[in-house]
Design a protein around this motif. Structure first.
Motif, PDB file in Angstrom:
ATOM      1  N   LYS A   1     170.408-106.260 -20.230  1.00  0.00           N
ATOM      2  CA  LYS A   1     170.122-104.827 -20.296  1.00  0.00           C
ATOM      3  C   LYS A   1     169.842-104.445 -21.737  1.00  0.00           C
ATOM      4  O   LYS A   1     170.537-104.847 -22.671  1.00  0.00           O
ATOM      5  CB  LYS A   1     171.298-104.024 -19.733  1.00  0.00           C
ATOM      6  CG  LYS A   1     171.103-102.521 -19.779  1.00  0.00           C
ATOM      7  CD  LYS A   1     172.295-101.822 -19.166  1.00  0.00           C
ATOM      8  CE  LYS A   1     172.161-100.303 -19.270  1.00  0.00           C
ATOM      9  NZ  LYS A   1     170.941 -99.784 -18.599  1.00  0.00           N
TER      10      LYS A   1
ATOM     11  N   GLU B   1     162.755 -99.605 -16.810  1.00  0.00           N
ATOM     12  CA  GLU B   1     163.399 -99.071 -15.620  1.00  0.00           C
ATOM     13  C   GLU B   1     163.397 -97.543 -15.582  1.00  0.00           C
ATOM     14  O   GLU B   1     163.227 -96.964 -14.499  1.00  0.00           O
ATOM     15  CB  GLU B   1     164.840 -99.588 -15.514  1.00  0.00           C
ATOM     16  CG  GLU B   1     164.917-101.089 -15.298  1.00  0.00           C
ATOM     17  CD  GLU B   1     166.345-101.562 -15.146  1.00  0.00           C
ATOM     18  OE1 GLU B   1     167.283-100.785 -15.521  1.00  0.00           O
ATOM     19  OE2 GLU B   1     166.564-102.677 -14.662  1.00  0.00           O
TER      20      GLU B   1
ATOM     21  N   TYR C   1     162.063-107.594 -25.458  1.00  0.00           N
ATOM     22  CA  TYR C   1     163.141-106.621 -25.189  1.00  0.00           C
ATOM     23  C   TYR C   1     162.666-105.479 -24.287  1.00  0.00           C
ATOM     24  O   TYR C   1     163.494-104.708 -23.797  1.00  0.00           O
ATOM     25  CB  TYR C   1     163.693-106.057 -26.497  1.00  0.00           C
ATOM     26  CG  TYR C   1     164.309-107.126 -27.382  1.00  0.00           C
ATOM     27  CD1 TYR C   1     165.546-107.663 -27.065  1.00  0.00           C
ATOM     28  CD2 TYR C   1     163.619-107.616 -28.474  1.00  0.00           C
ATOM     29  CE1 TYR C   1     166.087-108.673 -27.855  1.00  0.00           C
ATOM     30  CE2 TYR C   1     164.168-108.611 -29.267  1.00  0.00           C
ATOM     31  CZ  TYR C   1     165.405-109.142 -28.956  1.00  0.00           C
ATOM     32  OH  TYR C   1     165.922-110.149 -29.739  1.00  0.00           O
TER      33      TYR C   1
ATOM     34  N   ARG D   1     164.959-103.920 -19.605  1.00  0.00           N
ATOM     35  CA  ARG D   1     165.623-105.191 -19.343  1.00  0.00           C
ATOM     36  C   ARG D   1     164.716-106.315 -19.847  1.00  0.00           C
ATOM     37  O   ARG D   1     163.492-106.224 -19.851  1.00  0.00           O
ATOM     38  CB  ARG D   1     165.874-105.403 -17.857  1.00  0.00           C
ATOM     39  CG  ARG D   1     167.084-104.609 -17.374  1.00  0.00           C
ATOM     40  CD  ARG D   1     167.500-105.061 -15.995  1.00  0.00           C
ATOM     41  NE  ARG D   1     168.599-104.250 -15.508  1.00  0.00           N
ATOM     42  CZ  ARG D   1     169.884-104.484 -15.714  1.00  0.00           C
ATOM     43  NH1 ARG D   1     170.232-105.539 -16.432  1.00  0.00           N
ATOM     44  NH2 ARG D   1     170.797-103.683 -15.215  1.00  0.00           N
TER      45      ARG D   1
ATOM     46  N   LYS E   1     160.771-105.173 -18.999  1.00  0.00           N
ATOM     47  CA  LYS E   1     160.784-104.336 -17.806  1.00  0.00           C
ATOM     48  C   LYS E   1     161.314-102.954 -18.176  1.00  0.00           C
ATOM     49  O   LYS E   1     162.387-102.824 -18.742  1.00  0.00           O
ATOM     50  CB  LYS E   1     161.658-104.981 -16.720  1.00  0.00           C
ATOM     51  CG  LYS E   1     161.671-104.216 -15.410  1.00  0.00           C
ATOM     52  CD  LYS E   1     162.543-104.926 -14.385  1.00  0.00           C
ATOM     53  CE  LYS E   1     162.586-104.156 -13.083  1.00  0.00           C
ATOM     54  NZ  LYS E   1     163.441-104.823 -12.058  1.00  0.00           N
TER      55      LYS E   1
ATOM     56  N   ASP F   1     165.538 -97.020 -20.594  1.00  0.00           N
ATOM     57  CA  ASP F   1     166.381 -98.074 -20.033  1.00  0.00           C
ATOM     58  C   ASP F   1     165.457 -99.257 -19.730  1.00  0.00           C
ATOM     59  O   ASP F   1     164.548 -99.171 -18.862  1.00  0.00           O
ATOM     60  CB  ASP F   1     167.073 -97.608 -18.753  1.00  0.00           C
ATOM     61  CG  ASP F   1     168.130 -96.542 -19.023  1.00  0.00           C
ATOM     62  OD1 ASP F   1     168.606 -96.468 -20.194  1.00  0.00           O
ATOM     63  OD2 ASP F   1     168.477 -95.774 -18.106  1.00  0.00           O
TER      64      ASP F   1
ATOM     65  N   THR G   1     171.262-104.016 -27.307  1.00  0.00           N
ATOM     66  CA  THR G   1     171.319-105.022 -26.244  1.00  0.00           C
ATOM     67  C   THR G   1     172.735-105.152 -25.714  1.00  0.00           C
ATOM     68  O   THR G   1     173.710-105.023 -26.467  1.00  0.00           O
ATOM     69  CB  THR G   1     170.850-106.393 -26.772  1.00  0.00           C
ATOM     70  OG1 THR G   1     171.723-106.846 -27.799  1.00  0.00           O
ATOM     71  CG2 THR G   1     169.424-106.318 -27.284  1.00  0.00           C
TER      72      THR G   1
ATOM     73  N   GLY H   1     167.256-110.739 -17.685  1.00  0.00           N
ATOM     74  CA  GLY H   1     168.139-109.787 -17.040  1.00  0.00           C
ATOM     75  C   GLY H   1     169.075-109.045 -17.982  1.00  0.00           C
ATOM     76  O   GLY H   1     169.888-108.212 -17.558  1.00  0.00           O
TER      77      GLY H   1
END
Length: 364
Positions: free
Chosen positions: A259, A231, A226, A253, A229, A251, A335, A257
């Motif tokens: 979010k 951001e 979770y 990802r 990445k 934030d 999520t 992909g």
């Protein structure tokens, strides 16, 4: 023709001679004095003793005395029926008038009858009833009852005061110096024994945590896929009164992909009681809506909530809140995708990350 001295013809000249009156001449008009030696024209001579004297005047010689007011005019009356006894002879015309001489009073009862009460008028106020004024006995009873109640209250107050002011019993055989005449030596005994079973006052627990500062540099490895990445991260460090607050919103990802957001919130209080009070308010509110379960191994007390909702994308949320000494702490993983994420996938990751973060918070 002969005329009278006044020059006018007389009656006899015109009508002839008339016979002379049979009696001696008197006055021509009523009230005119009669001629000498004749009685008055308008009235016969009164017989001796006439007219009868009026009430209160002496009778003429030779006549019986006239009755006065109050003297009996008729024989004594009798009852309307043969068995009714005769009443008293009448006396004065009005009550209270003295009776005529030789007669009993008008309102005296006849012989053989009990005495009657004197007459009263309708306007006269009645006398006091026998036995004293009305209502005397109830007031006496009320006074006696009120006295008994007052004495009972005073006795109860004195008894309570005696119980509350009495000391513990002295040592057997010991008496005061004033009663025995002996002089006491040594220190005086305490008047009261310590209260048994009293809970000692709990000392306030020392603060365990200090202000954490910026949390956006925290390691998120325990979140696994979770946090593939990162951001963006937004810190928010402030102090409100005695409460040091530090928040950070991430934030993220997934590798696919999807979010993801992850939020950390800490509140460090001056005392543990303040932190516990704040935690209890949130616990009571969450119990009525998205409550999942109480958790263990996270601070002194902790619990988790879970919910899924559709806001244009399928959103799944799992949040943990806990209290540990003077620290209130919460983390939330959310999520946003085309389908909901099961709770069993989110919950273990959030628990692991919460334990890692608490372990690195600064201590007081």
């Amino acid at each position: 023709m002969t005329y009278p001295p006044n020059g006018e013809p007389s009656h006899n000249q015109y009508y002839g001679a008339q016979p002379a009156p049979s009696g001696p001449p008197t006055g021509a008009f009523p009230g005119q004095p009669a001629a000498p030696g004749y009685p008055p024209q308008y009235g016969e001579p009164a017989a001796p003793g006439y007219p009868p004297p009026q009430f209160g005047e002496p009778a003429a010689p030779g006549y019986p005395p006239q009755p006065q007011y109050g003297a009996p005019q008729y024989p004594p009356p009798t009852g309307a029926f043969p068995s009714q006894p005769p009443g008293p002879p009448p006396t004065g015309a009005f009550p209270g008038q003295p009776a005529a001489p030789g007669y009993p009073p008008q309102y005296a009862p006849p012989p053989g009858y009990p005495p009657q009460p004197p007459p009263t008028q309708s306007w006269q106020a009645p006398g006091p009833p026998p036995g004293g004024p009305r209502g005397t006995l109830p007031w006496v009873l009320i006074s006696v009852i009120a006295g008994v109640v007052v004495l009972a209250l005073v006795g109860g107050v004195l008894a309570i005061r005696q119980l509350t002011s009495s000391d513990d019993p002295e040592t057997p055989g010991a008496q005061s110096a004033s009663t025995t005449g002996a002089t006491t030596t040594g220190p005086a005994l305490p008047t009261r024994a310590p209260t048994k079973g009293a809970t000692p006052t709990k000392a306030a627990a020392p603060a365990k945590y200090a202000a954490p500062g910026d949390l956006c540099s925290s390691d998120l490895t325990a979140l696994g896929p979770y946090a593939a990445k990162k951001e963006k991260s937004t810190p928010n460090v402030r102090k409100t009164g005695d409460v040091a607050r530090s928040d950070c919103d991430f934030d993220l990802r997934m590798s696919s992909g999807v979010k993801v957001t992850f939020g950390i919130k800490t509140q460090v209080y001056a005392t543990a009681d303040d932190a516990k009070d704040y935690f209890d308010v949130g616990y009571d509110a969450d119990k009525k809506r998205f409550f999942d379960a109480d958790l263990s191994g996270l601070g002194e007390q902790s619990y988790g909530t879970n919910r899924d909702w559709d806001i244009g994308s399928k959103t799944s949320d799992y949040t943990i809140r806990l209290v540990d000494s003077n620290l209130y702490f919460s983390v939330s993983l959310v999520t946003f995708g085309t389908s909901f994420v099961p709770k069993d996938q989110l919950k273990p990751k959030v628990i692991d990350e919460a334990k890692a973060l608490i372990a690195k918070l600064p201590k007081a």
